[in-house]
Design a protein around this motif. Structure first.
Motif, short mmCIF file in Angstrom:
data_model
loop_
_atom_site.label_atom_id
_atom_site.label_comp_id
_atom_site.label_asym_id
_atom_site.label_seq_id
_atom_site.Cartn_x
_atom_site.Cartn_y
_atom_site.Cartn_z
N THR A 96 0.79 -1.42 -0.08
CA THR A 96 0.12 0.07 -0.08
C THR A 96 0.80 1.23 -0.06
O THR A 96 0.54 2.16 -0.81
N ASN A 112 -6.61 -3.27 -0.55
CA ASN A 112 -7.89 -3.22 0.60
C ASN A 112 -8.75 -4.68 0.21
O ASN A 112 -9.04 -4.83 1.10
N THR A 116 -9.21 -7.18 3.38
CA THR A 116 -10.76 -7.57 3.66
C THR A 116 -10.55 -9.30 4.05
O THR A 116 -11.08 -9.60 4.83
N SER A 131 -12.08 -1.98 5.33
CA SER A 131 -11.40 -2.03 4.19
C SER A 131 -12.12 -2.52 2.91
O SER A 131 -11.77 -1.58 1.94
N LYS A 134 -13.70 1.09 1.76
CA LYS A 134 -12.53 2.20 0.94
C LYS A 134 -12.61 1.91 -0.51
O LYS A 134 -12.11 2.86 -1.31
#
Length: 569
Positions: A96, A112, A116, A131, A134
């Motif tokens: 990230t 993300n 998850t 998550s 987003k």
């Protein structure tokens, strides 16, 4: 693409649940043995996993640029995804940071999606929801559409399972079913995930599940059993069999799924937990306990908080079952002890009974002594009769000795006849030897050009070879007159395919002639070679080759031959 492994909590742990029965066939027993072997080799698979991780870390340290670093970090996440949740989350965060630095929106969305999965797998459902929230679904790249819905489905099924909204007959809620329907519409049949979601969606009713089994089973049976994908497909096939109440196949494919999980180092493992539950319900507490302990270790390693609680609850029930079994065994032991006491009392009664019977026996013995005295008198009378019989036996013995003497005399005559045949053959052989010496003498004269002497000495053109042939014919004829059945008896010693077949007009051949001499008692190969006018090596080789044609031990063959052929006189 994130591999989806939907967690289904194991139901109640009552071993008496209704509607459950498994016939442990030889195939299931063999699969359980294979599962045990795979578990025993777990360290080997983990070592291979750690070797791949070590190589990736080394490659990460040698990365040329930040983008290459990202892909090595991505690969490390994939290795840790079902192996170590903390490490997997660490590498998604590192990815990230790079995606944010490079402004790669699709990479951020992918991370993300991965978070998850990891948060949902470890029981952090709120973090998993944050998550997934987003992600801007409307602007999500087409490549990430399927992974997005997969992990959304993964999160929903976990949430449904934790709050108790699913059951064996209703595998998902309406909300989850809508996500599943949307996802199924996007996955083409060529996608590797299609069999998984096709089977998952078919759990909606019994008819759909029955129709889906053949398609999914074909894929499972043809797949490589060492991958997480193989474990997923085997697991969903077991659920389809459960939906149609086929418990044997349900357990079979749960075991295959568990084996694939262990081989692929998947510590987010559900299949083995269900296998342990089924074996527990069938009374196999030893396997159930071993499998649950492994699952608890995996759950601790993976930091799966909720799963640890469920596994601990199941382990408690198994322990209680052990205690129940121990109490049952103690009860059986008490019954056995009471049985022993009763038996001892019975033995005491038997001793008293025997004592009474012994008194009766003494009285019976006194009466028996009187009877024995009477019997002694009768024995004396029998002794007189026996004396008379002994006199008759002596006469019979005398007659037997006479017969034996006659038999000995007959045997000596037979030996004389056999010796006579051997002597005749020896004389003939000596004669042939002399003829050969005569031939050699003539040859030396010819070499010395003493032709006059040769002319004086030679009276006939016949050579000893003719004499040898005539000797063989005379021997064959005389021997077969004495032992007419020798050839058949000798062939009976050989294996059927090795038996001797004489040519037309032939009485004996060399092989039979050698053993004819053995039958006459001439067992020495040197003497046989002289009689037959051939080399000792020829005699030795022929005897060895003939012995090899028989199943009789080689050291007994000559001895057996000497008993063949009943004489004709």
């Amino acid at each position: 693409m994130a591999l989806l492994f939907i967690f289904q909590g194991v139901g109640g742990l009552n071993a008496q649940e209704d509607g459950f029965d498994i016939d442990f066939t030889s195939e299931l027993k063999s699969l359980i043995d294979s599962l045990d072997v795979t578990l025993s080799e777990n360290n080997k698979f983990v070592d291979a996993k750690r070797t791949r991780i070590r190589d990736l870390r080394h490659s990460l340290g040698n990365a040329r640029d930040i983008e290459q670093q990202y892909w090595f970090l991505h690969d490390l996440y994939e290795e840790y995804r079902v192996f170590d949740s903390d490490s997997a989350i660490y590498y998604t965060n590192k990815c990230t940071e790079i995606a944010d630095e490079l402004g790669r929106r699709s990479w951020l969305d992918e991370m993300n999606i991965h978070r998850t999965y990891l948060y949902a797998a470890t029981g952090l459902l709120d973090e998993a929801q944050k998550s997934i929230d987003k992600i801007d679904v409307d602007n999500l790249s087409s490549v990430l559409q399927i992974p997005y819905y997969q992990n959304l489905l993964f999160l929903n099924t976990h949430r449904d399972s934790y709050v108790g909204k699913v059951s064996r007959t209703l595998p998902y809620t309406e909300k989850t079913y809508k996500v599943l329907s949307d996802l199924s519409a996007q996955i083409p049949p060529s996608d590797p995930s299609y069999p998984w979601f096709f089977g998952w969606r078919s759990l909606n009713d019994v008819d759909s599940a029955a129709n889906a089994i053949a398609s999914v089973k074909k894929i499972v049976d043809e797949s490589d059993g060492d991958t997480p994908r193989a474990a997923m497909n085997a697991w969903i096939l077991s659920r389809l069999y459960e939906r149609v109440d086929d418990n044997e196949n349900k357990l079979k494919y749960l075991i295959l799924s568990a084996i694939s999980d262990i081989r692929s180092c998947n510590k987010e493992i559900a299949s083995l937990q269900e296998v342990a539950h089924l074996l527990y319900r069938n009374g196999d507490l030893e396997h159930a306990n071993a499998y649950i302990n492994y699952c608890i270790q995996c759950a601790n390693d993976y930091k799966s908080r909720v799963r640890v609680g469920k596994l601990a609850d199941m382990q408690l029930h198994i322990s209680q079952a052990y205690n129940d079994r121990i109490r049952s065994q103690a009860h059986k032991i008490n019954l056995a002890l009471w049985s022993v006491v009763i038996i001892l009392l019975g033995l005491a009664a038997a001793v008293v009974f025997i004592f009474v019977q012994m008194k009766k026996l003494r009285r019976s013995r006194e009466r028996l002594n009187y009877s024995n005295e009477q019997l002694r008198k009768h024995i004396e009378e029998l002794n007189n009769t026996r004396s008379q019989l002994e006199e008759a036996n002596m006469k019979l013995a005398t007659m037997y000795d006479d017969v034996k003497e006659d038999a000995r005399s007959l045997s000596q005559r037979n030996n004389a006849k056999e010796k006579y045949i051997a002597d005749i053959f020896g004389i003939c052989s000596d004669y042939i030897s002399k003829l050969d010496d005569f031939r050699k003498s003539i040859y030396r004269m010819i070499v010395a050009k003493r032709f006059d002497d040769v002319r004086e000495l030679t009276k006939t053109p016949e050579l000893p070879h003719g004499e040898v042939k005539e000797l063989y014919n005379n021997f064959d004829r005389i021997f077969l007159k004495v032992y007419p059945g020798f050839v058949d008896d000798f062939n009976a010693l050989l294996r059927p395919e090795e038996r001797i077949k004489l040519k037309k007009g032939e009485l004996l051949n060399t092989e039979l002639r050698i053993y004819a001499l053995v039958r006459l008692g001439i067992n020495d190969s040197v003497r046989i070679s002289k009689f037959l006018h051939c080399s000792v090596q020829t005699v030795y080789n022929t005897r060895q080759r003939t012995r090899n044609k028989s199943d009789i031990p080689k050291d007994k063959f000559a001895e057996t031959v000497q008993t063949l052929g009943k004489p004709s006189f």
